[in-house]
Scaffold this motif. Structure first.
Motif, PDB file in Angstrom:
ATOM      1  N   SER A  51      39.626   5.085 -47.904  1.00  0.00           N
ATOM      2  CA  SER A  51      39.443   4.122 -48.996  1.00  0.00           C
ATOM      3  C   SER A  51      40.575   3.107 -49.006  1.00  0.00           C
ATOM      4  CB  SER A  51      39.445   4.833 -50.353  1.00  0.00           C
ATOM      5  OG  SER A  51      38.449   5.801 -50.417  1.00  0.00           O
ATOM      6  N   ARG A  52      40.267   1.877 -49.333  1.00  0.00           N
ATOM      7  CA  ARG A  52      41.273   0.825 -49.433  1.00  0.00           C
ATOM      8  C   ARG A  52      41.835   0.718 -50.843  1.00  0.00           C
ATOM      9  NH1 ARG A  52      40.513  -4.050 -48.868  1.00  0.00           N
ATOM     10  NH2 ARG A  52      42.522  -4.347 -47.893  1.00  0.00           N
ATOM     11  N   ARG A  53      41.218   1.411 -51.793  1.00  0.00           N
ATOM     12  CA  ARG A  53      41.657   1.362 -53.188  1.00  0.00           C
ATOM     13  C   ARG A  53      41.909   2.768 -53.703  1.00  0.00           C
ATOM     14  NH1 ARG A  53      40.224  -3.157 -56.699  1.00  0.00           N
ATOM     15  NH2 ARG A  53      39.690  -4.911 -55.379  1.00  0.00           N
ATOM     16  N   THR A  55      44.120   4.935 -57.334  1.00  0.00           N
ATOM     17  CA  THR A  55      44.844   4.817 -58.598  1.00  0.00           C
ATOM     18  C   THR A  55      46.224   5.459 -58.473  1.00  0.00           C
ATOM     19  OG1 THR A  55      43.798   6.843 -59.403  1.00  0.00           O
ATOM     20  CG2 THR A  55      42.774   4.763 -60.038  1.00  0.00           C
ATOM     21  N   GLU A 110      45.014   0.657 -60.817  1.00  0.00           N
ATOM     22  CA  GLU A 110      44.360   0.560 -59.519  1.00  0.00           C
ATOM     23  C   GLU A 110      45.193  -0.311 -58.581  1.00  0.00           C
ATOM     24  OE1 GLU A 110      39.950  -0.037 -57.614  1.00  0.00           O
ATOM     25  OE2 GLU A 110      40.391  -1.121 -59.456  1.00  0.00           O
ATOM     26  N   GLU A 112      45.455  -1.645 -54.246  1.00  0.00           N
ATOM     27  CA  GLU A 112      44.650  -1.907 -53.058  1.00  0.00           C
ATOM     28  C   GLU A 112      45.556  -1.970 -51.842  1.00  0.00           C
ATOM     29  OE1 GLU A 112      41.061  -4.957 -51.870  1.00  0.00           O
ATOM     30  OE2 GLU A 112      42.609  -5.680 -53.203  1.00  0.00           O
ATOM     31  N   TRP A 127      50.881  -0.734 -50.553  1.00  0.00           N
ATOM     32  CA  TRP A 127      49.985  -0.840 -51.708  1.00  0.00           C
ATOM     33  C   TRP A 127      50.305  -2.137 -52.438  1.00  0.00           C
ATOM     34  CZ3 TRP A 127      46.041   2.089 -51.452  1.00  0.00           C
ATOM     35  CH2 TRP A 127      46.129   3.351 -50.879  1.00  0.00           C
ATOM     36  N   ALA A 130      45.502  -4.650 -57.149  1.00  0.00           N
ATOM     37  CA  ALA A 130      44.074  -4.778 -56.826  1.00  0.00           C
ATOM     38  C   ALA A 130      43.567  -6.135 -57.269  1.00  0.00           C
ATOM     39  CB  ALA A 130      43.282  -3.662 -57.494  1.00  0.00           C
TER      40      ALA A 130
END
Length: 131
Positions: A51-53, A55, A110, A112, A127, A130
């Motif tokens: 996953s690119r995203r 929390t 969040e 990304e 990171w 987002a």
């Protein structure tokens, strides 16, 4: 040799992990050999994009230079670090945060995946906020 933990294609950053072909357990950094899930006897791993995203699970700042044998840029510039729970896989990945300070981060926020150069030049994944 540093394993290929990430890739950048068309300006988009992806973490590269592995998934057990038997039980589908996901690993980052990538693993080879047998599955480490104690309930699985699988012995084959396949490369997978993660996953690119995710929390923010936790975060901190690193205000001191790491000890040898790590070679830090001089003068040392403090960095912000975040443990991020990936959206689809549910695993937690620790990484440097670009463009945000610890005062701007919150648990549950969040983030990304992005990339950028370290102070001494090599390209790394990070990171970021987002979009």
């Amino acid at each position: 040799m540093v394993p290929p933990w990430f890739t950048v294609e068309g300006g988009v950053t992806h973490l590269v992990g592995t998934r057990c072909t038997a039980c589908r357990t996901v690993y980052f950094p990538p693993q080879q050999g047998f599955c480490r899930n104690p309930h699985c006897e699988g012995e084959a791993m396949e490369e997978t994009r993660l996953s690119r995203r995710g929390t923010v699970w936790s975060y901190t700042n690193a205000c001191y230079a790491p000890p040898e044998p790590f070679v830090a840029a001089q003068p040392y510039t403090p960095v912000t670090l975040a443990a991020v729970e990936l959206a689809d896989e549910g695993i937690i990945v620790l990484g440097q945060v670009a463009g945000l300070t610890v005062e701007q981060l919150e648990v549950g926020m969040e983030l990304e995946l992005t990339h950028g150069p370290l102070a001494d030049g090599p390209l790394v994944w990070m990171w970021g906020a987002a979009s």
